[in-house]
Scaffold this motif. Structure first.
Motif, PDB file in Angstrom:
ATOM      1  N   GLN A  60       0.795  -1.229   0.000  1.00 60.33           N
ATOM      2  CA  GLN A  60       0.000   0.000   0.000  1.00 60.33           C
ATOM      3  C   GLN A  60       0.831   1.284   0.000  1.00 60.33           C
ATOM      4  OE1 GLN A  60      -3.113  -0.224   2.967  1.00 60.33           O
ATOM      5  NE2 GLN A  60      -4.047  -2.018   2.006  1.00 60.33           N
ATOM      6  N   PRO A  61       1.818   1.419   0.888  1.00 59.73           N
ATOM      7  CA  PRO A  61       2.598   2.664   0.844  1.00 59.73           C
ATOM      8  C   PRO A  61       3.402   2.826  -0.442  1.00 59.73           C
ATOM      9  CG  PRO A  61       3.550   1.114   2.431  1.00 59.73           C
ATOM     10  CD  PRO A  61       2.222   0.559   2.015  1.00 59.73           C
ATOM     11  N   ILE A  62       3.827   1.715  -1.046  1.00 55.70           N
ATOM     12  CA  ILE A  62       4.610   1.771  -2.287  1.00 55.70           C
ATOM     13  C   ILE A  62       3.715   2.229  -3.444  1.00 55.70           C
ATOM     14  CG2 ILE A  62       6.067   0.434  -3.863  1.00 55.70           C
ATOM     15  CD1 ILE A  62       6.565  -1.512  -1.483  1.00 55.70           C
ATOM     16  N   ILE A  63       2.505   1.651  -3.518  1.00 56.36           N
ATOM     17  CA  ILE A  63       1.554   2.064  -4.550  1.00 56.36           C
ATOM     18  C   ILE A  63       1.161   3.522  -4.352  1.00 56.36           C
ATOM     19  CG2 ILE A  63      -0.813   1.755  -5.390  1.00 56.36           C
ATOM     20  CD1 ILE A  63      -0.461  -1.269  -4.881  1.00 56.36           C
ATOM     21  N   THR A  64       0.863   3.894  -3.115  1.00 57.84           N
ATOM     22  CA  THR A  64       0.441   5.266  -2.824  1.00 57.84           C
ATOM     23  C   THR A  64       1.498   6.272  -3.247  1.00 57.84           C
ATOM     24  OG1 THR A  64      -0.931   4.550  -0.958  1.00 57.84           O
ATOM     25  CG2 THR A  64      -0.268   6.869  -1.003  1.00 57.84           C
ATOM     26  N   ALA A  65       2.738   6.007  -2.895  1.00 59.62           N
ATOM     27  CA  ALA A  65       3.818   6.942  -3.223  1.00 59.62           C
ATOM     28  C   ALA A  65       3.953   7.110  -4.731  1.00 59.62           C
ATOM     29  CB  ALA A  65       5.132   6.445  -2.619  1.00 59.62           C
ATOM     30  N   ASN A  66       3.822   6.010  -5.460  1.00 61.70           N
ATOM     31  CA  ASN A  66       3.965   6.078  -6.915  1.00 61.70           C
ATOM     32  C   ASN A  66       2.796   6.812  -7.558  1.00 61.70           C
ATOM     33  OD1 ASN A  66       3.860   5.225  -9.797  1.00 61.70           O
ATOM     34  ND2 ASN A  66       5.655   4.033  -9.231  1.00 61.70           N
ATOM     35  N   VAL A  67       1.582   6.473  -7.140  1.00 65.79           N
ATOM     36  CA  VAL A  67       0.395   7.080  -7.759  1.00 65.79           C
ATOM     37  C   VAL A  67       0.321   8.563  -7.435  1.00 65.79           C
ATOM     38  CG1 VAL A  67      -2.121   7.069  -7.831  1.00 65.79           C
ATOM     39  CG2 VAL A  67      -0.875   4.898  -7.773  1.00 65.79           C
ATOM     40  N   LYS A  68       0.631   8.925  -6.207  1.00 60.08           N
ATOM     41  CA  LYS A  68       0.528  10.332  -5.801  1.00 60.08           C
ATOM     42  C   LYS A  68       1.511  11.210  -6.573  1.00 60.08           C
ATOM     43  CE  LYS A  68      -2.505  10.274  -2.300  1.00 60.08           C
ATOM     44  NZ  LYS A  68      -3.752  11.082  -2.284  1.00 60.08           N
ATOM     45  N   THR A  69       2.683  10.674  -6.861  1.00 61.58           N
ATOM     46  CA  THR A  69       3.680  11.437  -7.615  1.00 61.58           C
ATOM     47  C   THR A  69       3.535  11.216  -9.123  1.00 61.58           C
ATOM     48  OG1 THR A  69       5.280   9.623  -7.387  1.00 61.58           O
ATOM     49  CG2 THR A  69       5.347  11.379  -5.735  1.00 61.58           C
ATOM     50  N   ARG A  70       2.619  10.291  -9.496  1.00 62.17           N
ATOM     51  CA  ARG A  70       2.368   9.958 -10.903  1.00 62.17           C
ATOM     52  C   ARG A  70       3.660   9.566 -11.609  1.00 62.17           C
ATOM     53  NH1 ARG A  70      -2.049  14.892 -11.586  1.00 62.17           N
ATOM     54  NH2 ARG A  70      -3.573  13.949 -10.185  1.00 62.17           N
ATOM     55  N   SER A  71       4.439   8.745 -10.917  1.00 67.73           N
ATOM     56  CA  SER A  71       5.751   8.349 -11.419  1.00 67.73           C
ATOM     57  C   SER A  71       5.649   7.318 -12.546  1.00 67.73           C
ATOM     58  CB  SER A  71       6.592   7.767 -10.277  1.00 67.73           C
ATOM     59  OG  SER A  71       6.707   8.694  -9.220  1.00 67.73           O
ATOM     60  N   ALA A  72       4.651   6.467 -12.487  1.00 62.49           N
ATOM     61  CA  ALA A  72       4.538   5.379 -13.462  1.00 62.49           C
ATOM     62  C   ALA A  72       3.361   5.616 -14.395  1.00 62.49           C
ATOM     63  CB  ALA A  72       4.368   4.038 -12.741  1.00 62.49           C
ATOM     64  N   TYR A  73       3.424   5.023 -15.546  1.00 61.20           N
ATOM     65  CA  TYR A  73       2.325   5.020 -16.508  1.00 61.20           C
ATOM     66  C   TYR A  73       1.147   4.294 -15.868  1.00 61.20           C
ATOM     67  CZ  TYR A  73       0.270   4.709 -21.240  1.00 61.20           C
ATOM     68  OH  TYR A  73      -0.515   4.825 -22.350  1.00 61.20           O
ATOM     69  N   ALA A  74      -0.047   4.883 -15.909  1.00 59.54           N
ATOM     70  CA  ALA A  74      -1.214   4.305 -15.252  1.00 59.54           C
ATOM     71  C   ALA A  74      -2.309   4.052 -16.281  1.00 59.54           C
ATOM     72  CB  ALA A  74      -1.725   5.233 -14.157  1.00 59.54           C
ATOM     73  N   PHE A  75      -2.940   2.884 -16.178  1.00 59.72           N
ATOM     74  CA  PHE A  75      -3.997   2.554 -17.135  1.00 59.72           C
ATOM     75  C   PHE A  75      -5.049   1.677 -16.478  1.00 59.72           C
ATOM     76  CE2 PHE A  75      -1.601  -1.323 -17.299  1.00 59.72           C
ATOM     77  CZ  PHE A  75      -2.431  -2.313 -17.821  1.00 59.72           C
ATOM     78  N   THR A  76      -6.165   1.537 -17.183  1.00 60.41           N
ATOM     79  CA  THR A  76      -7.195   0.585 -16.803  1.00 60.41           C
ATOM     80  C   THR A  76      -7.792   0.016 -18.075  1.00 60.41           C
ATOM     81  OG1 THR A  76      -9.129   0.203 -15.386  1.00 60.41           O
ATOM     82  CG2 THR A  76      -9.100   2.253 -16.673  1.00 60.41           C
TER      83      THR A  76
END
Length: 271
Positions: A60-76
């Motif tokens: 959870q903290p690893i995902i949160t940190a990445n999503v909040k900073t938008r570091s990775a490409y995100a898709f659905t």
């Protein structure tokens, strides 16, 4: 609330918001393969390592940190609401699950008693599919509209709800893939990320964990939906048709009829 239903590669190359019944088993295996060069042995939903998942507390903290900073490409990934609800019916209501039992224990007996549906029995699963499906639609509508006789299940709750939680909590999508043009959309995702192992989509099998455990659909999609059924579908999934550009007026057309506007999706689901 965080980011429920969100998976991320261990290399943090890509973030994926799971939408049930929208190629999630195949996508999960592709993400796993992109990091490890091999597929997970079993249903990817059961994997406890090799992939960050919001359901795993340590992730959870690893995902949160990445999503909040938008570091990775995100898709659905999304799917035509007509075929998605049909798939949910045949898999979750009529089918036998991986554990050899009916889905959610007493759910099917409840539907038989209160809504008069039939599901058939192995090996032939003989029953009136159209009549039972239309009765199931009444149940699905009752759960979504009035949350009775239970909360809506993730497999038939609207896709907008799943997609929207990621946005509301601070996420931003770079891509929304259509299940119906999966290879094309998933290739765009892969073209935008760095993978530890190359992924050849043409060589990737389709991981359909529900296949073969229940009745086959006996009729064309459009045969299951009369005027009343379409009214119920509009009531449940009107927003999904609008945002993800599917054809409400023709249940037989599974393909999208326009381009998804990511700005519109973020604006309308970010409230």
């Amino acid at each position: 609330m965080g980011f429920p239903g969100t998976w991320m590669t261990e290399s943090e190359s890509v973030v994926y918001r799971v939408v049930p019944k929208c190629a999630c088993s195949t996508i999960g295996q592709i993400l796993y393969y992109s990091d490890h060069g091999t597929f997970f042995d079993g249903d990817i939903h059961d994997a406890q390592n090799g992939l960050h998942k919001w359901a795993l507390e340590a992730s959870q903290p690893i995902i949160t940190a990445n999503v909040k900073t938008r570091s990775a490409y995100a898709f659905t990934c999304v799917r035509n609401p007509y075929t998605r609800i049909l798939s949910s019916f045949f898999d979750k209501i009529c089918g036998i699950q991986r554990n050899g039992k009916r889905y959610r224990g007493n759910l099917v007996p409840l539907l038989i008693q209160k809504y008069g549906i039939e599901v058939g029995d192995a090996p032939d699963f003989e029953f009136d599919q159209i009549r039972s499906f239309r009765r199931f639609l009444l149940f699905a509508r009752d759960t979504i509209r009035w949350r009775r006789p239970m909360e809506p299940d993730i497999h038939w709750s609207g896709m907008s709800g799943h997609v929207g939680t990621f946005i509301v909590n601070g996420g931003l999508y770079n891509k929304i893939v259509w299940t119906e043009t999966f290879d094309e959309g998933m290739q765009q995702v892969l073209d935008n990320i760095q993978t530890r192992h190359p992924v050849d989509l043409s060589a990737i099998p389709r991981f359909n964990e529900s296949e073969g455990h229940g009745p086959k659909r006996a009729h064309p999609v459009e045969d299951y939906f009369d005027d009343m059924s379409m009214h119920l579908i509009k009531e449940m999934y009107g927003r999904d048709f609008d945002l993800f550009k599917y054809d409400f007026d023709n249940p037989g057309n599974k393909l999208p009829i326009g381009e998804i506007d990511l700005d519109e999706v973020h604006a309308k689901l970010g409230d």
